[in-house]
Every structure is written in structure tokens, then in C-alpha cells.
Design a protein around this motif. Structure first.
Motif, PDB file in Angstrom:
ATOM      1  N   GLU A 117       0.910  -2.868 -32.237  1.00  0.00           N
ATOM      2  CA  GLU A 117       0.582  -1.447 -32.096  1.00  0.00           C
ATOM      3  C   GLU A 117      -0.491  -1.234 -31.030  1.00  0.00           C
ATOM      4  OE1 GLU A 117       1.384   0.272 -36.598  1.00  0.00           O
ATOM      5  OE2 GLU A 117      -0.591  -0.528 -36.097  1.00  0.00           O
ATOM      6  N   GLN A 118      -1.460  -2.139 -30.958  1.00  0.00           N
ATOM      7  CA  GLN A 118      -2.523  -1.991 -29.957  1.00  0.00           C
ATOM      8  C   GLN A 118      -1.980  -2.105 -28.546  1.00  0.00           C
ATOM      9  OE1 GLN A 118      -5.597  -4.841 -30.893  1.00  0.00           O
ATOM     10  NE2 GLN A 118      -5.826  -4.066 -32.977  1.00  0.00           N
ATOM     11  N   PHE A 119      -1.089  -3.068 -28.322  1.00  0.00           N
ATOM     12  CA  PHE A 119      -0.467  -3.196 -26.997  1.00  0.00           C
ATOM     13  C   PHE A 119       0.284  -1.913 -26.640  1.00  0.00           C
ATOM     14  CE2 PHE A 119      -0.417  -8.021 -27.471  1.00  0.00           C
ATOM     15  CZ  PHE A 119      -1.278  -8.243 -26.399  1.00  0.00           C
ATOM     16  N   ILE A 120       1.056  -1.405 -27.607  1.00  0.00           N
ATOM     17  CA  ILE A 120       1.837  -0.191 -27.372  1.00  0.00           C
ATOM     18  C   ILE A 120       0.909   1.002 -27.140  1.00  0.00           C
ATOM     19  CG2 ILE A 120       3.449   1.430 -28.443  1.00  0.00           C
ATOM     20  CD1 ILE A 120       4.554  -1.100 -29.969  1.00  0.00           C
ATOM     21  N   GLY A 121      -0.143   1.093 -27.948  1.00  0.00           N
ATOM     22  CA  GLY A 121      -1.083   2.200 -27.826  1.00  0.00           C
ATOM     23  C   GLY A 121      -1.797   2.219 -26.489  1.00  0.00           C
ATOM     24  N   ASN A 122      -2.190   1.053 -26.031  1.00  0.00           N
ATOM     25  CA  ASN A 122      -2.846   0.969 -24.719  1.00  0.00           C
ATOM     26  C   ASN A 122      -1.908   1.480 -23.640  1.00  0.00           C
ATOM     27  OD1 ASN A 122      -3.547  -0.364 -22.087  1.00  0.00           O
ATOM     28  ND2 ASN A 122      -5.277  -1.124 -23.293  1.00  0.00           N
ATOM     29  N   TYR A 123      -0.645   1.100 -23.747  1.00  0.00           N
ATOM     30  CA  TYR A 123       0.355   1.555 -22.776  1.00  0.00           C
ATOM     31  C   TYR A 123       0.570   3.067 -22.876  1.00  0.00           C
ATOM     32  CZ  TYR A 123       4.919   2.231 -20.586  1.00  0.00           C
ATOM     33  OH  TYR A 123       5.955   2.694 -19.811  1.00  0.00           O
ATOM     34  N   ILE A 124       0.812   3.549 -24.090  1.00  0.00           N
ATOM     35  CA  ILE A 124       1.099   4.969 -24.304  1.00  0.00           C
ATOM     36  C   ILE A 124      -0.056   5.849 -23.813  1.00  0.00           C
ATOM     37  CG2 ILE A 124       1.436   6.755 -26.075  1.00  0.00           C
ATOM     38  CD1 ILE A 124       3.926   5.141 -25.684  1.00  0.00           C
ATOM     39  N   SER A 125      -1.288   5.360 -23.985  1.00  0.00           N
ATOM     40  CA  SER A 125      -2.455   6.152 -23.589  1.00  0.00           C
ATOM     41  C   SER A 125      -2.474   6.440 -22.095  1.00  0.00           C
ATOM     42  CB  SER A 125      -3.748   5.431 -23.994  1.00  0.00           C
ATOM     43  OG  SER A 125      -3.972   4.281 -23.185  1.00  0.00           O
ATOM     44  N   ARG A 126      -1.744   5.647 -21.322  1.00  0.00           N
ATOM     45  CA  ARG A 126      -1.691   5.824 -19.867  1.00  0.00           C
ATOM     46  C   ARG A 126      -0.362   6.430 -19.408  1.00  0.00           C
ATOM     47  NH1 ARG A 126      -1.233   0.848 -18.291  1.00  0.00           N
ATOM     48  NH2 ARG A 126      -1.480  -0.254 -20.271  1.00  0.00           N
ATOM     49  N   ARG A 127       0.446   6.870 -20.377  1.00  0.00           N
ATOM     50  CA  ARG A 127       1.747   7.446 -20.066  1.00  0.00           C
ATOM     51  C   ARG A 127       1.908   8.763 -20.829  1.00  0.00           C
ATOM     52  NH1 ARG A 127       1.007   3.076 -17.818  1.00  0.00           N
ATOM     53  NH2 ARG A 127       2.626   1.708 -16.956  1.00  0.00           N
ATOM     54  N   ASN A 128       3.095   9.321 -20.815  1.00  0.00           N
ATOM     55  CA  ASN A 128       3.381  10.570 -21.518  1.00  0.00           C
ATOM     56  C   ASN A 128       3.818  10.269 -22.945  1.00  0.00           C
ATOM     57  OD1 ASN A 128       4.117  13.092 -22.395  1.00  0.00           O
ATOM     58  ND2 ASN A 128       5.701  13.429 -20.857  1.00  0.00           N
ATOM     59  N   ARG A 129       2.981  10.611 -23.918  1.00  0.00           N
ATOM     60  CA  ARG A 129       3.297  10.358 -25.325  1.00  0.00           C
ATOM     61  C   ARG A 129       4.651  10.931 -25.723  1.00  0.00           C
ATOM     62  NH1 ARG A 129       5.212   9.822 -29.590  1.00  0.00           N
ATOM     63  NH2 ARG A 129       4.261   9.899 -31.669  1.00  0.00           N
ATOM     64  N   GLU A 130       5.003  12.099 -25.188  1.00  0.00           N
ATOM     65  CA  GLU A 130       6.224  12.788 -25.598  1.00  0.00           C
ATOM     66  C   GLU A 130       7.496  12.088 -25.122  1.00  0.00           C
ATOM     67  OE1 GLU A 130       5.891  15.147 -27.797  1.00  0.00           O
ATOM     68  OE2 GLU A 130       3.747  14.744 -27.597  1.00  0.00           O
ATOM     69  N   ASP A 131       7.350  11.087 -24.264  1.00  0.00           N
ATOM     70  CA  ASP A 131       8.527  10.336 -23.808  1.00  0.00           C
ATOM     71  C   ASP A 131       9.024   9.350 -24.856  1.00  0.00           C
ATOM     72  OD1 ASP A 131       8.486  11.608 -21.383  1.00  0.00           O
ATOM     73  OD2 ASP A 131       7.575   9.950 -20.277  1.00  0.00           O
ATOM     74  N   TRP A 132       8.219   9.135 -25.903  1.00  0.00           N
ATOM     75  CA  TRP A 132       8.510   8.051 -26.843  1.00  0.00           C
ATOM     76  C   TRP A 132       8.633   8.531 -28.283  1.00  0.00           C
ATOM     77  CZ3 TRP A 132       9.703   3.527 -24.694  1.00  0.00           C
ATOM     78  CH2 TRP A 132       9.279   3.299 -23.374  1.00  0.00           C
ATOM     79  N   ILE A 133       9.555   7.942 -28.993  1.00  0.00           N
ATOM     80  CA  ILE A 133       9.669   8.101 -30.444  1.00  0.00           C
ATOM     81  C   ILE A 133       9.150   6.800 -31.042  1.00  0.00           C
ATOM     82  CG2 ILE A 133      11.267   8.321 -32.386  1.00  0.00           C
ATOM     83  CD1 ILE A 133      13.044  10.017 -30.470  1.00  0.00           C
ATOM     84  N   ILE A 134       8.013   6.904 -31.717  1.00  0.00           N
ATOM     85  CA  ILE A 134       7.322   5.705 -32.220  1.00  0.00           C
ATOM     86  C   ILE A 134       7.566   5.550 -33.712  1.00  0.00           C
ATOM     87  CG2 ILE A 134       5.094   4.568 -32.513  1.00  0.00           C
ATOM     88  CD1 ILE A 134       4.110   6.107 -30.066  1.00  0.00           C
ATOM     89  N   ALA A 135       8.140   4.420 -34.075  1.00  0.00           N
ATOM     90  CA  ALA A 135       8.362   4.077 -35.481  1.00  0.00           C
ATOM     91  C   ALA A 135       7.491   2.882 -35.819  1.00  0.00           C
ATOM     92  CB  ALA A 135       9.835   3.731 -35.712  1.00  0.00           C
ATOM     93  N   THR A 136       6.722   2.995 -36.888  1.00  0.00           N
ATOM     94  CA  THR A 136       5.970   1.841 -37.366  1.00  0.00           C
ATOM     95  C   THR A 136       6.132   1.760 -38.882  1.00  0.00           C
ATOM     96  OG1 THR A 136       3.887   0.610 -37.188  1.00  0.00           O
ATOM     97  CG2 THR A 136       3.707   2.983 -37.616  1.00  0.00           C
ATOM     98  N   LYS A 137       5.420   0.823 -39.516  1.00  0.00           N
ATOM     99  CA  LYS A 137       5.677   0.536 -40.928  1.00  0.00           C
ATOM    100  C   LYS A 137       4.367   0.337 -41.681  1.00  0.00           C
ATOM    101  CE  LYS A 137       9.733  -2.059 -39.363  1.00  0.00           C
ATOM    102  NZ  LYS A 137       9.255  -2.455 -38.028  1.00  0.00           N
ATOM    103  N   PHE A 138       4.479   0.300 -43.022  1.00  0.00           N
ATOM    104  CA  PHE A 138       3.304   0.082 -43.866  1.00  0.00           C
ATOM    105  C   PHE A 138       3.665  -0.816 -45.041  1.00  0.00           C
ATOM    106  CE2 PHE A 138       5.419   3.786 -45.718  1.00  0.00           C
ATOM    107  CZ  PHE A 138       5.385   3.524 -47.071  1.00  0.00           C
ATOM    108  N   GLY A 139       2.624  -1.462 -45.580  1.00  0.00           N
ATOM    109  CA  GLY A 139       2.819  -2.244 -46.793  1.00  0.00           C
ATOM    110  C   GLY A 139       2.244  -3.641 -46.785  1.00  0.00           C
ATOM    111  N   HIS A 140       1.714  -4.091 -45.645  1.00  0.00           N
ATOM    112  CA  HIS A 140       1.200  -5.456 -45.581  1.00  0.00           C
ATOM    113  C   HIS A 140      -0.167  -5.517 -44.900  1.00  0.00           C
ATOM    114  CE1 HIS A 140       5.657  -5.963 -45.627  1.00  0.00           C
ATOM    115  NE2 HIS A 140       5.345  -6.864 -46.526  1.00  0.00           N
ATOM    116  N   GLU A 141      -0.940  -6.468 -45.328  1.00  0.00           N
ATOM    117  CA  GLU A 141      -2.199  -6.799 -44.652  1.00  0.00           C
ATOM    118  C   GLU A 141      -2.021  -8.155 -43.987  1.00  0.00           C
ATOM    119  OE1 GLU A 141      -6.921  -7.750 -45.632  1.00  0.00           O
ATOM    120  OE2 GLU A 141      -5.593  -6.993 -47.208  1.00  0.00           O
ATOM    121  N   PHE A 142      -2.188  -8.204 -42.683  1.00  0.00           N
ATOM    122  CA  PHE A 142      -2.034  -9.434 -41.910  1.00  0.00           C
ATOM    123  C   PHE A 142      -3.295 -10.289 -42.038  1.00  0.00           C
ATOM    124  CE2 PHE A 142      -2.636 -11.918 -38.060  1.00  0.00           C
ATOM    125  CZ  PHE A 142      -1.380 -12.472 -37.821  1.00  0.00           C
TER     126      PHE A 142
END
Length: 298
Positions: free
Chosen positions: A63-88
Motif C-alpha cells: 500500500e505504501q508503494f502504491i500510495g507514494n505513486y498515487i500521491s504524484r498522479r491523478n487519484r481519480e484514474d484508479w480504482i483501489i481495492a485493499t483488504k482487512f483482517g491480518h496483522e503482518f
């Protein structure tokens, strides 16, 4: 690129999505931000708009890699799906965390890592039925939808025979199902797909290349590094699967057609499947994945 409506949502997703487990460091490669940028730029150039990630691909590392990228691009160009339920905790080590307070912490951590104000699709990540049947969890998540942090909910089922969760998806407010589906694992065709169609659930096919085995790059006896999740697969089962892949390549894949492209198109030709979300190690694999759309008649 081709696009399809994702179930009962208003989202139109590219039929080829981008799976990003590899960015978490469990597929034999430790990525740098420039390498991730190249992959995502290539995906964008090809019309891919769906990114699938998770809280435990690293400690929110993907998510951090993706977020760094998205922060420098147009957020509306992307549909972001992520998940929940685990602690790494460390590579291949996680703890289940499906209680409401833990999930709220995960949600805020995902929003921070992704550097976004909302998540398009927030998915229950391979959890047990006991966690799924916790009404308070879904009430809590519904409040996050009302607060604008989440647009839609989905289920990423851990096993293809978990019909309890699939059949009760709409009851908890989920609008999508994510399941393993590929030429080597057709189990969802029996019950999952009919239920998705009857409930108008978007269906995301994960592992559409069978952990890369359907890429045609690996032969029986192939070995993988200890930081590659495939190193943990049963060697005998892996060999059997690779023998089957060789047979499929000879008997089903037309001459001159890239096997990975063929395998993705094979999934997408099932009318129940909205999109596939293959992983990719580099931009060349993104291009190969995207070429699957040329094999579709729609």
C-alpha cells in the motif's frame, strides 16, 4: 483495454487488474519505488485502472508503494481495492485481526499508507465464518461508508467452497467476491459463480495464472528462492500442476499465442468473471497481461 461493471457498484473496472502481493516482498523480489512506478505507469498507459492490494502484503508495504505513486498522479484514474483482517509480523507470518477495533486501526493505516481519503473497495480478507458472522463488524464498516472512508465492501474468500460467505454477501453489504479461479482450479464454476450472478456480485478472479505456473515459464522440477511463496508449495503438487500446464499448452493454447495472455482470456470468457487480478514482476509482464484483451470477442 475493455471495462466491465463491477457487480451492483457504479464502478467500471478494467478487465485486467493489477495484483500487488509481490510488492510486499514475498515473491522473491524486494522492490524499490522507481520499479513500482514503472509497473504502475505501464498499467496506466494500457488502460488498467484496478489495483488490488492488502494490509498484509508487507506491513502495509505494498500500500505504501502504491500510495507514494498515487500521491504524484491523478487519484481519480484508479480504482483501489485493499483488504482487512491480518496483522503482518514478518515474511509469511500474520495474525488474524477481525475485531471491530483492530479493523478500524487497519483501515486508518491503509488510508495513511495509500495517501488517499477513501478506498474504493474494502475486502474481508480470507477470514473464518466466526469473524464473518459478527454483525457488529459489518455495522462498524457501514458507518465508515457513511463517513466517506469506504465506497464499497467485498469478500475475498479463503476457500472456493466457502458458500456460507458467498451466499450471505449481500446481507452484510458486500457487492463483490474475490476467489481463486484459473484453468487449473475451476471450482468456483460449480457454486460460487451461480451465486454471484444471482446476487449481481462483481467477481474478481485472483491467482488467474495459478501462481505463475500458467505463464508457461516453468517446467516440472522448477525451484524457487526461500523468500518466494512458491517455495512453500508442496513439491509433488507443484510438479503435477506443471505437468498439467505442459499438456494444456500442447492441447489448448493456439500456436503463436502467449500462454499467460491465453490463460487470462480463458478466465474472462466466463460471463461470471468481471476482472482478473494477476500479479506482475515488471512492466513487460504488465504488457503481456494486457494483451489478453485482444483474445476476447466483446
Amino acid at each position: 483495454m475493455k471495462y466491465r461493471r463491477l457487480g451492483s457498484t457504479e464502478l467500471n473496472v478494467s478487465v485486467i487488474g493489477l495484483g500487488t502481493w509481490q510488492f510486499g516482498g514475498e515473491w522473491g523480489i524486494d522492490y524499490t519505488q522507481p520499479e513500482v512506478d514503472q509497473i504502475l505507469d505501464q498499467a496506466h498507459d494500457l488502460g488498467i485502472n484496478l489495483i488490488d492490494t492488502a494490509e498484509c502484503y508487507g506491513d502495509h508495504l505494498s500500500e505504501q508503494f502504491i500510495g507514494n505513486y498515487i500521491s504524484r498522479r491523478n487519484r481519480e484514474d484508479w480504482i483501489i481495492a485493499t483488504k482487512f483482517g491480518h496483522e503482518f509480523h514478518s515474511i509469511f507470518s500474520r495474525t488474524d485481526r477481525y475485531d471491530e477495533q483492530s479493523v478500524l486501526k487497519q483501515l486508518d493505516a491503509s488510508l495513511k499508507a495509500l495517501q488517499v481519503n477513501y478506498i474504493d473497495l474494502y475486502q474481508f480478507h480470507s477470514g473464518p465464518d466466526a469473524a464473518f458472522d459478527n454483525d457488529q463488524l459489518w455495522t462498524t464498516l457501514d458507518k465508515q461508508i457513511q463517513a466517506g472512508k469506504i465506497r464499497h465492501l467485498g469478500l475475498s474468500i479463503g476457500k472456493n467452497n466457502n458458500m456460507h460467505q458467498v451466499e450471505n454477501a449481500t446481507k452484510v453489504g458486500a457487492q463483490t467476491i474475490q476467489a481463486v479461479y484459473n484453468r487449473l482450479d475451476r471450482a468456483p464454476e460449480l457454486e460460487v459463480f451461480p451465486s454471484c450472478k444471482s446476487q449481481d456480485l462483481g467477481m474478481l478472479a485472483r491467482v488467474p495464472l495459478a501462481s505463475g505456473y500458467l505463464s508457461g515459464k516453468y517446467k516440472p522440477g522448477a525451484s524457487f528462492s526461500t523468500n518466494d511463496v512458491r517455495h512453500r508449495h508442496d513439491p509433488e503438487q507443484t510438479a503435477l500442476r506443471l505437468f498439467e500446464v505442459e499438456k494444456i499448452a500442447q492441447e489448448e493454447v493456439p500456436a503463436g499465442i502467449d500462454m499467460a495472455s491465453w490463460a487470462l482470456a480463458w478466465c474472462l470468457k466466463n460471463e461470471a468473471v468481471t476482472a482478473v487480478i494477476p500479479g506482475c514482476k515488471n512492466k513487460e509482464q504488465v504488457i503481456s497481461n494486457a494483451q489478453a484483451v485482444t483474445l476476447l470477442n466483446e
